[in-house]
Design an enzyme around this catalytic site. Sequence first.
Site, mmCIF file in Angstrom:
data_model
loop_
_atom_site.group_PDB
_atom_site.id
_atom_site.type_symbol
_atom_site.label_atom_id
_atom_site.label_comp_id
_atom_site.label_asym_id
_atom_site.label_seq_id
_atom_site.Cartn_x
_atom_site.Cartn_y
_atom_site.Cartn_z
ATOM 1 N N SER A 127 -2.905 -0.857 -4.550
ATOM 2 C CA SER A 127 -1.676 -0.336 -3.940
ATOM 3 C C SER A 127 -0.790 -1.505 -3.551
ATOM 4 O O SER A 127 -1.226 -2.402 -2.827
ATOM 5 C CB SER A 127 -2.000 0.473 -2.681
ATOM 6 O OG SER A 127 -2.704 1.624 -3.014
ATOM 7 N N GLU A 181 1.651 -4.353 0.715
ATOM 8 C CA GLU A 181 0.260 -4.343 1.163
ATOM 9 C C GLU A 181 -0.464 -5.669 0.900
ATOM 10 O O GLU A 181 -1.142 -6.174 1.791
ATOM 11 C CB GLU A 181 -0.475 -3.159 0.503
ATOM 12 C CG GLU A 181 -1.732 -2.738 1.227
ATOM 13 C CD GLU A 181 -2.976 -3.109 0.465
ATOM 14 O OE1 GLU A 181 -4.046 -2.711 0.876
ATOM 15 O OE2 GLU A 181 -2.877 -3.828 -0.550
ATOM 16 N N ARG A 186 -5.451 -0.707 7.754
ATOM 17 C CA ARG A 186 -5.174 -1.993 7.078
ATOM 18 C C ARG A 186 -4.818 -3.102 8.078
ATOM 19 O O ARG A 186 -4.012 -3.985 7.774
ATOM 20 C CB ARG A 186 -4.036 -1.849 6.058
ATOM 21 C CG ARG A 186 -4.266 -0.863 4.942
ATOM 22 C CD ARG A 186 -5.305 -1.375 3.959
ATOM 23 N NE ARG A 186 -5.308 -0.592 2.728
ATOM 24 C CZ ARG A 186 -6.028 0.528 2.558
ATOM 25 N NH1 ARG A 186 -6.816 0.972 3.525
ATOM 26 N NH2 ARG A 186 -5.987 1.168 1.414
HETATM 27 N N1 EPU Z 1 0.944 10.720 -4.535
HETATM 28 C C1 EPU Z 1 1.998 11.132 -5.312
HETATM 29 N N2 EPU Z 1 2.294 10.423 -6.436
HETATM 30 C C2 EPU Z 1 1.579 9.333 -6.813
HETATM 31 C C3 EPU Z 1 0.501 8.905 -6.018
HETATM 32 C C4 EPU Z 1 0.211 9.613 -4.868
HETATM 33 O O1 EPU Z 1 2.675 12.109 -5.034
HETATM 34 O O2 EPU Z 1 1.919 8.762 -7.862
HETATM 35 C C5 EPU Z 1 0.618 11.468 -3.311
HETATM 36 C C6 EPU Z 1 -0.167 12.724 -3.577
HETATM 37 O O3 EPU Z 1 0.275 13.707 -2.658
HETATM 38 C C7 EPU Z 1 -1.603 12.374 -3.224
HETATM 39 C C8 EPU Z 1 -1.370 11.358 -2.099
HETATM 40 O O4 EPU Z 1 -0.168 10.693 -2.458
HETATM 41 O O5 EPU Z 1 -2.299 13.484 -2.841
HETATM 42 C C9 EPU Z 1 -2.481 10.347 -1.905
HETATM 43 O O6 EPU Z 1 -2.722 9.720 -3.163
HETATM 44 P P1 EPU Z 1 -4.083 8.952 -3.461
HETATM 45 O O7 EPU Z 1 -5.238 9.732 -2.968
HETATM 46 O O8 EPU Z 1 -4.058 8.529 -4.889
HETATM 47 O O9 EPU Z 1 -3.984 7.691 -2.534
HETATM 48 P P2 EPU Z 1 -2.818 6.648 -2.239
HETATM 49 O O10 EPU Z 1 -2.115 7.049 -0.962
HETATM 50 O O11 EPU Z 1 -1.964 6.393 -3.429
HETATM 51 C C10 EPU Z 1 -4.442 5.218 -0.754
HETATM 52 C C11 EPU Z 1 -4.807 3.768 -0.589
HETATM 53 C C12 EPU Z 1 -5.691 3.317 -1.732
HETATM 54 C C13 EPU Z 1 -6.958 4.153 -1.712
HETATM 55 C C14 EPU Z 1 -6.572 5.641 -1.824
HETATM 56 C C15 EPU Z 1 -7.763 6.552 -1.622
HETATM 57 C C16 EPU Z 1 -3.046 2.669 0.625
HETATM 58 C C17 EPU Z 1 -1.848 1.779 0.543
HETATM 59 N N3 EPU Z 1 -3.609 2.979 -0.530
HETATM 60 O O12 EPU Z 1 -3.679 5.327 -1.959
HETATM 61 O O13 EPU Z 1 -6.049 1.960 -1.494
HETATM 62 O O14 EPU Z 1 -7.805 3.807 -2.782
HETATM 63 O O15 EPU Z 1 -5.621 5.986 -0.793
HETATM 64 O O16 EPU Z 1 -8.166 6.464 -0.284
HETATM 65 O O17 EPU Z 1 -3.458 3.042 1.717
HETATM 66 C C18 EPU Z 1 -5.333 -0.273 -1.934
HETATM 67 O O18 EPU Z 1 -5.157 -0.401 -0.717
HETATM 68 O O19 EPU Z 1 -5.099 -1.233 -2.720
HETATM 69 C C19 EPU Z 1 -5.762 0.995 -2.463
HETATM 70 C C20 EPU Z 1 -5.889 1.207 -3.775
#
Ligand code: EPU
Length: 325
Positions: free
Chosen positions: A225, A320, A151
Amino acid sequence: MRLGGPARYVAELSAPEDITKAYRFVREHNMAVAVLGGGSNVLGRDEGYGGVVLLNRLCGLRIVEEGGGKIVIEAASGELLDDLAAFTAQRGYTGLEATSAIPGTIGGAVMQNAGAYGQELSDVLVAVKAYDTQRDEFVTFTRDQLELSYRHSIFNSSEKGRYFITAATVELHRDEIEGELYGSLQAYLDQQGITNRQPMTIRAAVSAIRAEKLPDPAVYASSGSFFKNITVREDQIAEYRARFDGIPIYLIGACWEIASGWLVEQAGLKGKLLHGMRVSDKAALILINESARSYADLACARAEITQAVQKKFGLTLQQEPEELG
Ligand code: EPU
């Protein structure tokens, strides 16, 4: 987020001459200036914006070179990232299929090195064209001048506000994603019994996951996010795992990241309504404006979430989305 007051001036720019003209106006009147692509990852403050907001409407996708299993495309910065992802995936090229359905423009995606499900724009970016507002000239950057990481680029850090990005050149190859897939993407493919990794298959899978988990900003007031994941050094991982049982730490691109969504969930906030902002019950990193009336409401919700995570884990969440002004 559908919050914040009006801008004093707004100008739509659809050609390079519009950019030079707009910045001449800005210089002559000594005004503040901000650039918007789609606006889905930008927050406005209640007092509004006292300067000029430039709406990027530069458009065009141009194939620079194609052949030998490779395609090079120059995309104007006002084009949608998802249109470029579709264009390349449909022709069988890998590199952007996992970024499918990310909202916003190419310019915004370059600025913050947008990414999802195991791919980032930096994987395919080879050059960026921009207008240098200090020197009043158009310049070209090669990818190694951009300091691309999670990012992050020079455009949202050391050189913030200096350049108006006009185009990005990407290079993709006719292939499929190799190696381990992003966890939730692999889980989805397994659940659907899908074994092929053709770009259009991955595009459809990612689009389906996003439709289920992430609010469409055209329908729900949300910036995706709301907090970044927390990057850590590899030598810190063991300590975090020992301190916090079950803490998810993943290697994303070249960075180790603590999943901040887990931190918010563990702090007991998933699904909660705070000052009109809903912490999504599907993904705790996502805030949706249900009934907040002002940026001030959002700021209160943000403070409650950051304080709860700080208290429980001693870790500091960083916002973010960008802010105007
Ligand atoms: N998790 C939880 N609880 C939650 C959400 C996530 O425990 O409510 C944990 C889980 O262990 C899960 C891990 O976080 O396995 C990762 O979750 P997820 O794959 O949903 O991704 P994220 O970390 O919540 C990031 C990006 C998203 C992107 C997804 C997929 C950032 C800030 N966010 O989200 O990007 O779509 O990965 O790659 O890096 C954005 O930047 O606006 C965005 C949506």
